[in-house]
Write a protein that holds these residues in place. Structure first.
Motif, mmCIF file in Angstrom:
data_model
loop_
_atom_site.group_PDB
_atom_site.id
_atom_site.type_symbol
_atom_site.label_atom_id
_atom_site.label_comp_id
_atom_site.label_asym_id
_atom_site.label_seq_id
_atom_site.Cartn_x
_atom_site.Cartn_y
_atom_site.Cartn_z
ATOM 1 N N MET A 150 0.836 -1.173 0.000
ATOM 2 C CA MET A 150 0.000 0.000 0.000
ATOM 3 C C MET A 150 0.889 1.248 0.000
ATOM 4 S SD MET A 150 -2.902 1.363 2.637
ATOM 5 C CE MET A 150 -1.856 2.116 3.837
ATOM 6 N N ASP A 151 0.529 2.187 -0.830
ATOM 7 C CA ASP A 151 1.210 3.475 -0.854
ATOM 8 C C ASP A 151 0.678 4.288 0.322
ATOM 9 O OD1 ASP A 151 1.780 6.232 -1.301
ATOM 10 O OD2 ASP A 151 2.052 5.829 -3.439
ATOM 11 N N PRO A 152 1.541 4.676 1.281
ATOM 12 C CA PRO A 152 1.039 5.377 2.466
ATOM 13 C C PRO A 152 0.493 6.771 2.165
ATOM 14 C CG PRO A 152 3.427 5.306 2.476
ATOM 15 C CD PRO A 152 2.967 4.465 1.325
ATOM 16 N N PHE A 153 0.862 7.373 1.043
ATOM 17 C CA PHE A 153 0.390 8.713 0.718
ATOM 18 C C PHE A 153 -0.941 8.680 -0.015
ATOM 19 C CE2 PHE A 153 5.045 8.976 0.940
ATOM 20 C CZ PHE A 153 5.156 9.848 2.019
ATOM 21 N N SER A 154 -1.035 7.826 -1.028
ATOM 22 C CA SER A 154 -2.273 7.752 -1.810
ATOM 23 C C SER A 154 -3.236 6.702 -1.273
ATOM 24 C CB SER A 154 -1.951 7.433 -3.268
ATOM 25 O OG SER A 154 -1.437 6.117 -3.379
ATOM 26 N N GLU A 155 -2.731 5.797 -0.437
ATOM 27 C CA GLU A 155 -3.475 4.669 0.109
ATOM 28 C C GLU A 155 -3.951 3.697 -0.972
ATOM 29 O OE1 GLU A 155 -6.424 5.941 2.921
ATOM 30 O OE2 GLU A 155 -4.920 6.868 4.212
ATOM 31 N N ILE A 156 -3.295 3.731 -2.138
ATOM 32 C CA ILE A 156 -3.585 2.776 -3.206
ATOM 33 C C ILE A 156 -2.900 1.461 -2.864
ATOM 34 C CG2 ILE A 156 -3.172 2.207 -5.636
ATOM 35 C CD1 ILE A 156 -3.366 5.214 -6.230
ATOM 36 N N THR A 157 -3.644 0.366 -2.996
ATOM 37 C CA THR A 157 -3.109 -0.958 -2.713
ATOM 38 C C THR A 157 -2.970 -1.733 -4.019
ATOM 39 O OG1 THR A 157 -4.180 -0.968 -0.563
ATOM 40 C CG2 THR A 157 -3.491 -3.091 -1.429
ATOM 41 N N LEU A 158 -1.802 -2.330 -4.225
ATOM 42 C CA LEU A 158 -1.552 -3.145 -5.410
ATOM 43 C C LEU A 158 -1.139 -4.543 -4.982
ATOM 44 C CD1 LEU A 158 0.616 -0.643 -7.482
ATOM 45 C CD2 LEU A 158 -1.779 -1.195 -7.839
ATOM 46 N N THR A 159 -1.564 -5.526 -5.735
ATOM 47 C CA THR A 159 -1.138 -6.896 -5.492
ATOM 48 C C THR A 159 0.097 -7.159 -6.337
ATOM 49 O OG1 THR A 159 -3.407 -7.575 -5.076
ATOM 50 C CG2 THR A 159 -1.808 -9.313 -5.589
ATOM 51 N N LEU A 160 1.173 -7.588 -5.685
ATOM 52 C CA LEU A 160 2.423 -7.871 -6.376
ATOM 53 C C LEU A 160 2.538 -9.367 -6.639
ATOM 54 C CD1 LEU A 160 4.808 -5.591 -4.284
ATOM 55 C CD2 LEU A 160 3.698 -5.080 -6.464
ATOM 56 N N PRO A 161 3.329 -9.737 -7.653
ATOM 57 C CA PRO A 161 3.520 -11.166 -7.924
ATOM 58 C C PRO A 161 4.182 -11.869 -6.741
ATOM 59 C CG PRO A 161 4.373 -9.831 -9.732
ATOM 60 C CD PRO A 161 4.030 -8.892 -8.615
ATOM 61 N N ASN A 162 3.976 -13.167 -6.651
ATOM 62 C CA ASN A 162 4.632 -13.984 -5.654
ATOM 63 C C ASN A 162 6.136 -13.934 -5.903
ATOM 64 O OD1 ASN A 162 5.772 -16.237 -4.248
ATOM 65 N ND2 ASN A 162 3.712 -17.109 -4.145
ATOM 66 N N LEU A 163 6.933 -13.865 -4.852
ATOM 67 C CA LEU A 163 8.382 -13.789 -5.006
ATOM 68 C C LEU A 163 8.988 -15.037 -5.637
ATOM 69 C CD1 LEU A 163 9.556 -12.018 -1.748
ATOM 70 C CD2 LEU A 163 9.604 -11.143 -4.073
ATOM 71 N N SER A 164 8.284 -16.132 -5.613
ATOM 72 C CA SER A 164 8.825 -17.355 -6.205
ATOM 73 C C SER A 164 8.624 -17.405 -7.724
ATOM 74 C CB SER A 164 8.179 -18.584 -5.565
ATOM 75 O OG SER A 164 6.795 -18.594 -5.848
ATOM 76 N N SER A 165 7.928 -16.419 -8.269
ATOM 77 C CA SER A 165 7.661 -16.388 -9.708
ATOM 78 C C SER A 165 8.503 -15.288 -10.350
ATOM 79 C CB SER A 165 6.171 -16.127 -9.947
ATOM 80 O OG SER A 165 5.903 -16.048 -11.323
ATOM 81 N N PHE A 166 9.593 -15.703 -11.035
ATOM 82 C CA PHE A 166 10.487 -14.710 -11.632
ATOM 83 C C PHE A 166 11.191 -15.270 -12.864
ATOM 84 C CE2 PHE A 166 12.889 -17.088 -8.523
ATOM 85 C CZ PHE A 166 14.084 -17.363 -9.156
ATOM 86 N N CYS A 167 11.679 -14.355 -13.700
ATOM 87 C CA CYS A 167 12.499 -14.707 -14.856
ATOM 88 C C CYS A 167 13.409 -13.513 -15.152
ATOM 89 C CB CYS A 167 11.643 -15.065 -16.065
ATOM 90 S SG CYS A 167 10.593 -13.723 -16.640
ATOM 91 N N LEU A 168 14.391 -13.710 -16.014
ATOM 92 C CA LEU A 168 15.285 -12.612 -16.378
ATOM 93 C C LEU A 168 14.556 -11.612 -17.255
ATOM 94 C CD1 LEU A 168 18.638 -14.452 -17.139
ATOM 95 C CD2 LEU A 168 18.100 -13.014 -15.180
ATOM 96 N N VAL A 169 14.818 -10.329 -17.033
ATOM 97 C CA VAL A 169 14.205 -9.276 -17.832
ATOM 98 C C VAL A 169 14.983 -9.117 -19.133
ATOM 99 C CG1 VAL A 169 15.529 -7.366 -16.801
ATOM 100 C CG2 VAL A 169 13.274 -6.921 -17.752
ATOM 101 N N ASP A 170 14.299 -8.723 -20.181
ATOM 102 C CA ASP A 170 14.930 -8.414 -21.457
ATOM 103 C C ASP A 170 15.622 -7.064 -21.302
ATOM 104 O OD1 ASP A 170 15.632 -8.208 -24.125
ATOM 105 O OD2 ASP A 170 13.655 -7.525 -24.765
ATOM 106 N N GLU A 171 16.971 -7.080 -21.241
ATOM 107 C CA GLU A 171 17.704 -5.837 -21.078
ATOM 108 C C GLU A 171 18.912 -5.829 -22.008
ATOM 109 O OE1 GLU A 171 19.714 -7.331 -16.890
ATOM 110 O OE2 GLU A 171 18.551 -5.532 -16.906
ATOM 111 N N PRO A 172 19.444 -4.633 -22.294
ATOM 112 C CA PRO A 172 20.603 -4.554 -23.186
ATOM 113 C C PRO A 172 21.773 -5.344 -22.606
ATOM 114 C CG PRO A 172 19.796 -2.355 -22.609
ATOM 115 C CD PRO A 172 19.041 -3.336 -21.783
ATOM 116 N N VAL A 173 22.629 -5.839 -23.479
ATOM 117 C CA VAL A 173 23.783 -6.613 -23.040
ATOM 118 C C VAL A 173 24.775 -5.723 -22.300
ATOM 119 C CG1 VAL A 173 25.750 -7.972 -23.821
ATOM 120 C CG2 VAL A 173 23.510 -8.295 -24.872
ATOM 121 N N GLY A 174 24.976 -4.499 -22.785
ATOM 122 C CA GLY A 174 25.981 -3.626 -22.195
ATOM 123 C C GLY A 174 25.403 -2.405 -21.529
ATOM 124 N N ILE A 175 26.177 -1.861 -20.602
ATOM 125 C CA ILE A 175 25.844 -0.599 -19.942
ATOM 126 C C ILE A 175 26.589 0.500 -20.681
ATOM 127 C CG2 ILE A 175 26.057 0.738 -17.806
ATOM 128 C CD1 ILE A 175 26.079 -1.913 -16.280
#
Length: 144
Positions: free
Chosen positions: A1-26
């Motif tokens: 929950m955002d303490p300022f707006s009081e908006i509540t969002l449901t986040l994914p379970n921490l056990s559900s993940f994969c690598l993000v598509d990101e550039p190879v280099g910085i």
């Protein structure tokens, strides 16, 4: 929950993940993901814990997570079922982050400041990292 707006969002379970598509280099830096780290990151029995979560926009939630021995950044869209894990933690632990004017700014354990551009892909609507740039290399630390 955002303490300022009081908006509540449901986040994914921490056990559900994969690598993000990101550039190879910085930009102004090295590779994002060490090839040897991709395997351990994708181990489904790896323990993940949250350090910090921020709501960047209506389309982006960012978090600093511990995934096994790494401390890195993960992203998700509100209502999604999966965290997208960045390979940034393979180069050095992420210490802090903030979102400002459409960019996610990250400080790593070497005191480098990185700017990360996370956008929604126009073709499939999924999140992708379009640009990672090192803005400061080893920013000086204050000893006060």
């Amino acid at each position: 929950m955002d303490p300022f707006s009081e908006i509540t969002l449901t986040l994914p379970n921490l056990s559900s993940f994969c690598l993000v598509d990101e550039p190879v280099g910085i930009i102004n830096g090295g590779n994002v993901l060490d090839e040897d780290m991709a395997g351990p990151l994708l181990q489904m029995d790896t323990v993940i814990s949250l350090r910090k979560v921020i709501r960047c926009s209506e389309l982006l939630i960012a978090a600093i997570i511990d995934i096994g021995p790494l401390c890195t950044v993960a992203y998700c869209q509100p209502g999604s079922t999966t965290w997208l894990v960045s390979g940034l933690g393979s180069k050095g632990s992420v210490i802090d982050m903030m979102f400002y004017e459409g960019m996610l700014y990250v400080i790593d354990e070497f005191n480098d400041l990185l700017a990360i551009n996370v956008r929604q892909d126009n073709d499939n609507g999924k999140l992708r990292v379009s640009r990672i740039e090192r803005l400061l290399d080893a920013a000086p630390m204050s000893l006060s």
